[in-house]
Design an enzyme around this catalytic site. Structure first.
Site, short mmCIF file in Angstrom:
data_model
loop_
_atom_site.label_atom_id
_atom_site.label_comp_id
_atom_site.label_asym_id
_atom_site.label_seq_id
_atom_site.Cartn_x
_atom_site.Cartn_y
_atom_site.Cartn_z
N TYR A 19 41.79 12.99 38.61
CA TYR A 19 40.75 13.38 37.64
C TYR A 19 39.43 13.32 38.40
CZ TYR A 19 38.50 13.50 32.97
OH TYR A 19 37.78 13.84 31.85
N TYR A 25 37.56 9.82 28.02
CA TYR A 25 38.87 9.55 28.64
C TYR A 25 38.78 8.29 29.50
CZ TYR A 25 43.20 10.16 31.19
OH TYR A 25 44.43 9.94 31.74
P1 NAD Z 1 39.78 22.22 25.18
O1 NAD Z 1 40.00 23.22 26.27
O2 NAD Z 1 40.33 22.52 23.85
O3 NAD Z 1 38.23 21.91 24.96
C1 NAD Z 1 37.25 21.98 25.95
C2 NAD Z 1 36.23 22.99 25.47
O4 NAD Z 1 35.05 22.92 26.25
C3 NAD Z 1 36.72 24.44 25.55
O5 NAD Z 1 36.64 25.04 24.26
C4 NAD Z 1 35.73 25.09 26.49
O6 NAD Z 1 35.48 26.45 26.18
C5 NAD Z 1 34.50 24.21 26.26
N1 NAD Z 1 33.48 24.33 27.29
C6 NAD Z 1 33.60 24.30 28.64
N2 NAD Z 1 32.39 24.45 29.21
C7 NAD Z 1 31.48 24.58 28.20
C8 NAD Z 1 30.09 24.78 28.15
N3 NAD Z 1 29.34 24.88 29.26
N4 NAD Z 1 29.49 24.88 26.94
C9 NAD Z 1 30.22 24.79 25.80
N5 NAD Z 1 31.54 24.61 25.78
C10 NAD Z 1 32.17 24.50 26.98
O7 NAD Z 1 40.34 20.84 25.75
P2 NAD Z 1 40.41 19.36 25.16
O8 NAD Z 1 41.29 18.62 26.13
O9 NAD Z 1 40.74 19.35 23.73
O10 NAD Z 1 38.93 18.81 25.42
C11 NAD Z 1 38.07 18.36 24.39
C12 NAD Z 1 37.48 17.03 24.78
O11 NAD Z 1 38.52 16.06 24.83
C13 NAD Z 1 36.82 17.01 26.16
O12 NAD Z 1 35.66 16.21 26.12
C14 NAD Z 1 37.88 16.33 27.01
O13 NAD Z 1 37.34 15.71 28.18
C15 NAD Z 1 38.38 15.32 26.01
N6 NAD Z 1 39.66 14.67 26.37
C16 NAD Z 1 40.75 15.42 26.64
C17 NAD Z 1 41.94 14.79 26.98
C18 NAD Z 1 43.18 15.60 27.26
O14 NAD Z 1 44.10 15.08 27.90
N7 NAD Z 1 43.27 16.82 26.78
C19 NAD Z 1 42.01 13.39 27.03
C20 NAD Z 1 40.86 12.64 26.74
C21 NAD Z 1 39.68 13.29 26.41
#
Ligand code: NAD
Length: 294
Positions: free
Chosen positions: A189, A179
Site C-alpha cells: 500500500y 485504512y
Molecule cells: P471506489 O473506487 O469506489 O472509490 C474511490 C473514489 O474516489 C472513486 O469514485 C474515484 O472516482 C474517486 N476519486 C479518485 N480521485 C478523485 C478526485 N481527484 N476527486 C474526486 N474523486 C476522486 O473505492 P473504495 O475502495 O470504495 O474507496 C472509498 C474510500 O474507502 C477511500 O477513501 C478508500 O481509501 C477507503 N478504503 C477502501 C478500502 C478497500 O479495501 N476498498 C479499505 C479501507 C478504506
C-alpha cells in the site's frame, strides 16, 4: 430502534460506480429516508452517466422494497482542487472537464447552496482516495506522487469540512473512510497512501474539535477492512490482502460494503450524537490482531 433519516440530505463524495463503499453508504442512507446527492470525479462521470442511462446499475440500485436508489443530484467533483482559479488550464480544457462547470470543492459548496438554499446538508461522506504511485513502495515514491496522494486523499477532507461545514444543519456530521495502513505497515500500500491515511485520521481529531466548537457538527472516520472496489483493485494486491485477512481475523468471512454502510448509517445518525473525533474499525476485528493461531 429504527434509524429514520427522513428530511435529511447527504452528500456522498466519491461515487463512480455501484461497487465501492460510497455507493453502498449512499444507498443505505437513502433506504433510511435521506435524500442523497453524489460527487463524482469528472474522468469517471461520463461512464457513470452512461451506465445509469442504460440501466446497467438498476440491480445494484434496487432496495429490498423494489424501489430504486435515486441520486438527487450528481455533481462533478475533483477533490484535488478547491477553487477553479487553482486548476491548470490544460485540465480545464480537457474534454472530460470542459463543460462540467465548477468541479472544485468550492464549486460544489456553491452549487449545493444554489440548488437547495443556505443550509442544504445534514451529512457529508468523504469516500475518495487517489495515490498516483500507490503501486510503488514508499521508499521509491516521488515528491509529486506523495504530495498528490496527500492532496487528494487527505487535504480534500480539510477542504470539505472548511467549505461544507457551514452548509451543515445542526446535528450534522462528516464521515470519511480510512485504512489500517495509517497505523501499521501494509506492504504494497505505497505511494504515500499510508501517510495520507495517517494524516486523514489525525485531521479527523483536530477537525472534530474545531468544527464541533464552530458549528456543532461531528467528524469521524471509519477504518474499513479490505474490499475489491475499483480503487482497491488498482493497488494490485487487494485479493491477497482479503485472503490474508480471512486467515487472520477474529471473523473470517470477507467484509461486505453493506457492513461498512450500516456502520456509517449509525455514525451519521442521531444514535451517535456522542461520537466524534473517532476512528472506528469495521474490519472483522483484524486491527486487534498480533499473531493468529496458524
Ligand atoms: P471506489 O473506487 O469506489 O472509490 C474511490 C473514489 O474516489 C472513486 O469514485 C474515484 O472516482 C474517486 N476519486 C479518485 N480521485 C478523485 C478526485 N481527484 N476527486 C474526486 N474523486 C476522486 O473505492 P473504495 O475502495 O470504495 O474507496 C472509498 C474510500 O474507502 C477511500 O477513501 C478508500 O481509501 C477507503 N478504503 C477502501 C478500502 C478497500 O479495501 N476498498 C479499505 C479501507 C478504506
Amino acid at each position: 430502534m429504527k434509524i429514520d433519516l427522513e428530511g435529511k440530505r447527504a452528500l456522498v463524495a466519491g461515487v463512480a460506480d455501484a461497487n465501492g463503499f460510497g455507493f453502498a453508504i449512499g444507498k443505505t442512507l437513502a433506504e433510511a429516508g435521506a435524500s442523497v446527492c453524489i460527487g463524482t470525479w469528472p474522468p469517471a462521470l461520463g461512464i457513470l452517466e452512461t451506465l445509469l442511462r442504460r440501466g446497467k446499475l438498476d440491480d445494484a440500485r434496487r432496495f429490498s422494497s423494489g424501489k430504486l436508489f435515486e441520486f438527487e443530484r450528481i455533481y462533478p467533483l475533483d477533490a484535488a482542487y478547491d477553487r477553479l482559479e487553482d486548476v491548470p488550464q490544460e485540465l480545464r480544457d480537457n474534454k472530460r472537464y470542459l463543460e462540467r462547470g465548477d468541479f472544485t470543492i468550492g464549486g460544489l459548496a456553491e452549487r449545493l447552496t444554489r440548488d437547495f438554499g443556505p443550509k442544504p446538508l445534514d451529512i457529508v461522506v468523504h469516500s475518495l482516495a487517489n495515490g498516483p504511485e500507490v503501486q510503488k513502495p514508499l521508499i521509491e515514491t516521488s515528491r509529486a506522487g506523495y504530495l498528490g496522494a496527500i492532496s487528494t486523499s487527505a487535504y480534500s477532507l480539510v477542504s470539505m469540512v472548511q467549505r461544507l461545514g457551514p452548509l451543515l444543519r445542526p446535528g450534522g456530521s462528516v464521515l470519511s473512510l480510512t485504512y489500517l495502513a495509517s497505523q501499521r505497515v501494509i506492504a504494497g500500500y505505497g505511494g504515500g497512501m499510508s501517510s495520507a491515511k495517517a494524516a486523514l485520521e489525525a485531521d479527523t481529531r483536530v477537525l472534530a474539535y474545531e468544527a464541533g466548537r464552530r458549528w456543532g457538527i461531528r467528524v469521524n472516520t471509519l477504518s474499513a477492512g479490505p474490499y475489491a472496489s475499483r480503487a482497491a483493485s488498482v493497488t494490485g494486491i487487494i485479493e491477497r490482502i482479503i485472503a490474508y485477512y480471512s486467515k487472520n481475523s477474529p471473523l473470517p468471512e470477507a467484509l461486505t460494503p453493506e457492513e461498512v454502510a450500516n456502520a456509517a448509517l449509525f455514525l451519521v445518525s442521531p444514535l451517535a450524537t456522542g461520537i466524534t473525533a473517532a476512528t472506528i474499525y469495521v474490519d472483522k476485528g483484524y486491527h486487534a490482531m498480533g499473531k493468529a493461531e496458524d
